[in-house]
Design an enzyme around this catalytic site. Structure first.
Site, PDB file in Angstrom:
ATOM      1  N   GLU A   1      -1.166   8.287  -5.035  1.00  0.00           N
ATOM      2  CA  GLU A   1      -1.787   7.716  -6.241  1.00  0.00           C
ATOM      3  C   GLU A   1      -3.037   8.514  -6.583  1.00  0.00           C
ATOM      4  OE1 GLU A   1      -2.503   3.446  -6.357  1.00  0.00           O
ATOM      5  OE2 GLU A   1      -0.603   3.111  -5.337  1.00  0.00           O
TER       6      GLU A   1
ATOM      7  N   ARG B   1       0.863  -1.186   0.000  1.00  0.00           N
ATOM      8  CA  ARG B   1       0.000   0.000   0.000  1.00  0.00           C
ATOM      9  C   ARG B   1       0.893   1.227   0.000  1.00  0.00           C
ATOM     10  NH1 ARG B   1      -4.002  -1.402  -1.686  1.00  0.00           N
ATOM     11  NH2 ARG B   1      -6.012  -1.830  -0.754  1.00  0.00           N
TER      12      ARG B   1
ATOM     13  N   HIS C   1       0.497   0.119  -9.887  1.00  0.00           N
ATOM     14  CA  HIS C   1      -0.442  -0.638  -9.044  1.00  0.00           C
ATOM     15  C   HIS C   1      -1.124  -1.789  -9.820  1.00  0.00           C
ATOM     16  CE1 HIS C   1      -3.041  -0.180  -5.181  1.00  0.00           C
ATOM     17  NE2 HIS C   1      -2.867  -1.449  -5.495  1.00  0.00           N
TER      18      HIS C   1
HETATM   19  N1  LIG Z   1      -0.124  -4.287  -5.353  1.00  0.00           N
HETATM   20  C1  LIG Z   1      -1.355  -4.751  -5.449  1.00  0.00           C
HETATM   21  O1  LIG Z   1      -2.002  -4.636  -6.490  1.00  0.00           O
HETATM   22  C2  LIG Z   1      -1.981  -5.457  -4.277  1.00  0.00           C
HETATM   23  C3  LIG Z   1      -2.914  -6.483  -4.524  1.00  0.00           C
HETATM   24  C4  LIG Z   1      -3.469  -7.144  -3.434  1.00  0.00           C
HETATM   25  C5  LIG Z   1      -3.133  -6.751  -2.133  1.00  0.00           C
HETATM   26  N2  LIG Z   1      -2.238  -5.727  -1.921  1.00  0.00           N
HETATM   27  C6  LIG Z   1      -1.867  -5.304  -0.568  1.00  0.00           C
HETATM   28  O2  LIG Z   1      -0.963  -6.250  -0.018  1.00  0.00           O
HETATM   29  C7  LIG Z   1      -0.992  -6.147   1.406  1.00  0.00           C
HETATM   30  C8  LIG Z   1      -0.983  -7.514   2.057  1.00  0.00           C
HETATM   31  O3  LIG Z   1      -2.159  -8.244   1.683  1.00  0.00           O
HETATM   32  P1  LIG Z   1      -2.448  -9.710   2.294  1.00  0.00           P
HETATM   33  O4  LIG Z   1      -3.571 -10.276   1.533  1.00  0.00           O
HETATM   34  O5  LIG Z   1      -1.191 -10.473   2.393  1.00  0.00           O
HETATM   35  O6  LIG Z   1      -2.942  -9.309   3.771  1.00  0.00           O
HETATM   36  P2  LIG Z   1      -2.941 -10.234   5.080  1.00  0.00           P
HETATM   37  O7  LIG Z   1      -3.908  -9.595   6.006  1.00  0.00           O
HETATM   38  O8  LIG Z   1      -3.104 -11.662   4.707  1.00  0.00           O
HETATM   39  O9  LIG Z   1      -1.446 -10.067   5.647  1.00  0.00           O
HETATM   40  C9  LIG Z   1      -0.957  -8.875   6.182  1.00  0.00           C
HETATM   41  C10 LIG Z   1      -0.071  -9.240   7.350  1.00  0.00           C
HETATM   42  O10 LIG Z   1       0.623  -8.069   7.788  1.00  0.00           O
HETATM   43  C11 LIG Z   1       0.785  -8.183   9.199  1.00  0.00           C
HETATM   44  N3  LIG Z   1       1.114  -6.857   9.736  1.00  0.00           N
HETATM   45  C12 LIG Z   1       0.296  -5.859  10.120  1.00  0.00           C
HETATM   46  N4  LIG Z   1       1.016  -4.784  10.512  1.00  0.00           N
HETATM   47  C13 LIG Z   1       2.316  -5.126  10.369  1.00  0.00           C
HETATM   48  C14 LIG Z   1       3.533  -4.449  10.618  1.00  0.00           C
HETATM   49  N5  LIG Z   1       3.562  -3.199  11.059  1.00  0.00           N
HETATM   50  N6  LIG Z   1       4.689  -5.099  10.371  1.00  0.00           N
HETATM   51  C15 LIG Z   1       4.695  -6.361   9.905  1.00  0.00           C
HETATM   52  N7  LIG Z   1       3.560  -7.067   9.658  1.00  0.00           N
HETATM   53  C16 LIG Z   1       2.400  -6.445   9.878  1.00  0.00           C
HETATM   54  C17 LIG Z   1      -0.526  -8.755   9.678  1.00  0.00           C
HETATM   55  O11 LIG Z   1      -0.391  -9.369  10.938  1.00  0.00           O
HETATM   56  C18 LIG Z   1      -0.838  -9.771   8.570  1.00  0.00           C
HETATM   57  O12 LIG Z   1      -0.389 -11.067   8.900  1.00  0.00           O
HETATM   58  C19 LIG Z   1      -2.209  -5.287   1.731  1.00  0.00           C
HETATM   59  O13 LIG Z   1      -1.788  -3.981   2.029  1.00  0.00           O
HETATM   60  C20 LIG Z   1      -2.994  -5.283   0.441  1.00  0.00           C
HETATM   61  O14 LIG Z   1      -3.770  -4.137   0.309  1.00  0.00           O
HETATM   62  C21 LIG Z   1      -1.652  -5.093  -2.985  1.00  0.00           C
END
Ligand SMILES: NC(=O)c1ccc[n+]([C@@H]2O[C@H](COP(=O)([O-])OP(=O)(O)OC[C@H]3O[C@@H](n4cnc5c(N)ncnc54)[C@H](O)[C@@H]3O)[C@@H](O)[C@H]2O)c1
Length: 316
Positions: free
Chosen positions: A273, A244, A291
């Site tokens: 963005e 993000r 993105h």
């Molecule tokens: N680039 C893209 O197009 C795209 C696509 C899908 C998702 N994403 C983003 O990817 C990210 C992760 O998605 P996900 O499905 O793996 O989520 P998820 O909820 O499965 O995993 C996120 C993890 O981060 C951990 N976390 C929270 N705060 C933290 C910190 N300060 N330090 C370390 N770990 C921490 C949580 O405990 C959790 O296990 C999200 O921000 C999502 O929006 C981006």
């Protein structure tokens, strides 16, 4: 029953919904006309990605809405708790795009370590007149195999990224405040599997040990990586943000590149963005994508099918 897919939906999802007797409206209604359109058409299900905002006002104005669906993970554009309090179900497809994001991370990493993002700009311009100079400029590449991949945020995408890293022959270290240990199963094309257990370690240790860092945390109030974190990293480390915008301090990143702490970075998401800062866009040490982490045919098909299945389960 009517489903409005305001930010689009893969054909695979439309097929499943139509088979179950739903009418799918594939139209992008402008934000300010959305409530009127939903009411006129008596739409039951509103599907969005990240573009359409589903705020309290729309939820209040549209009594026909039974489900709001988000194709993807982040729900920042939906007033989720408010919708639930009004009896509107909110669904998403959290796991559908994990592998696509993980592969994009590695597309950037493989490119970064051989300067492809820069070479792809300069070869068309000067490849015929400065071939030898460019060959020299891009000669000091490195391999990913044998290096240490540091993952911050060891949820769905963090673990999917770990799988690719392990497959490439990297060591994986990870930090997650809510996950102590993860079981990772690598699946191969012929059905063989190899199992790994990865115990998470402290954030500081990940920063110190990793040759490459990739962020997979949700949006949060504070930066996860800023000046003090950059100072802890190995000199010459690489970093990728496909999570993000706002989890990396972009000003601190540019400074860390200038100071030689970071050799290369990759950004798929940006603090500002859809208008990323020009100093990021013009930086030859940053590999850039707009993105597109989840934007593969496979992920979009899985998202469409998962949304369709959930809608049918809830409404039938
Ligand atoms: N680039 C893209 O197009 C795209 C696509 C899908 C998702 N994403 C983003 O990817 C990210 C992760 O998605 P996900 O499905 O793996 O989520 P998820 O909820 O499965 O995993 C996120 C993890 O981060 C951990 N976390 C929270 N705060 C933290 C910190 N300060 N330090 C370390 N770990 C921490 C949580 O405990 C959790 O296990 C999200 O921000 C999502 O929006 C981006």
């Amino acid at each position: 029953m009517k489903v409005l897919a305001n930010d689009g939906i893969a054909t695979s999802g439309v097929v499943v919904l139509e088979k179950a007797g739903f009418e799918v409206i594939l139209k992008t209604v402008a934000q300010e006309q959305l409530a009127n359109f939903i009411n006129e058409q008596e739409v039951d299900v509103l599907l969005v990605r990240s573009a359409t905002k589903v705020r309290k006002e729309i939820i209040d104005a549209c009594p026909s809405l039974k489900i709001i669906g988000r194709g993807g993970v982040g729900m920042d554009n939906i007033d989720v708790e408010y919708a639930k309090s009004k009896g509107v179900k909110v669904i998403n497809t959290p796991a559908a795009s994990s592998h696509s994001v993980a592969e994009l991370v590695f597309a950037h990493l493989f490119g970064m370590v051989r300067f492809l993002h820069d070479s792809n700009q300069n070869m068309p311009l000067e490849g015929d007149i400065k071939f030898k100079e460019l060959k020299k400029a891009y000669a000091k590449g490195i391999e990913l195999k044998g290096k240490t991949m540091g993952i911050l945020g060891f949820g769905r995408i963090g673990q999917a990224t770990a799988k690719v890293a392990l497959g490439v022959g990297m060591k994986v270290v990870a930090f997650d405040p809510f996950i102590d240990s993860a079981h990772i199963e690598l699946e191969f094309y012929d059905g063989q599997t190899v199992n790994f257990t990865i115990d998470t370690i402290s954030k500081d240790e990940v920063l110190k040990q990793a040759d490459f860092i990739s962020l997979h945390v949700p949006a949060q109030d504070d930066y996860v990586i800023s000046t003090s974190e950059f100072q802890m990293m190995k000199k010459g480390a690489g970093i990728v943000n496909a999570a993000r915008g706002g989890v990396i301090d972009e000003l601190a990143l540019v400074k860390a590149i200038e100071d030689g702490i970071i050799s290369n970075a990759a950004l798929d998401v940006f603090e500002n963005e859809p208008k990323p800062e020009v100093q990021l866009l013009m930086n030859k040490n940053i590999s850039l994508t707009p993105h597109i982490g989840a934007a593969t045919n496979e992920a979009q098909n899985r998202i469409g099918e998962e949304l369709a299945t959930q809608i049918i389960d809830i409404l039938e």
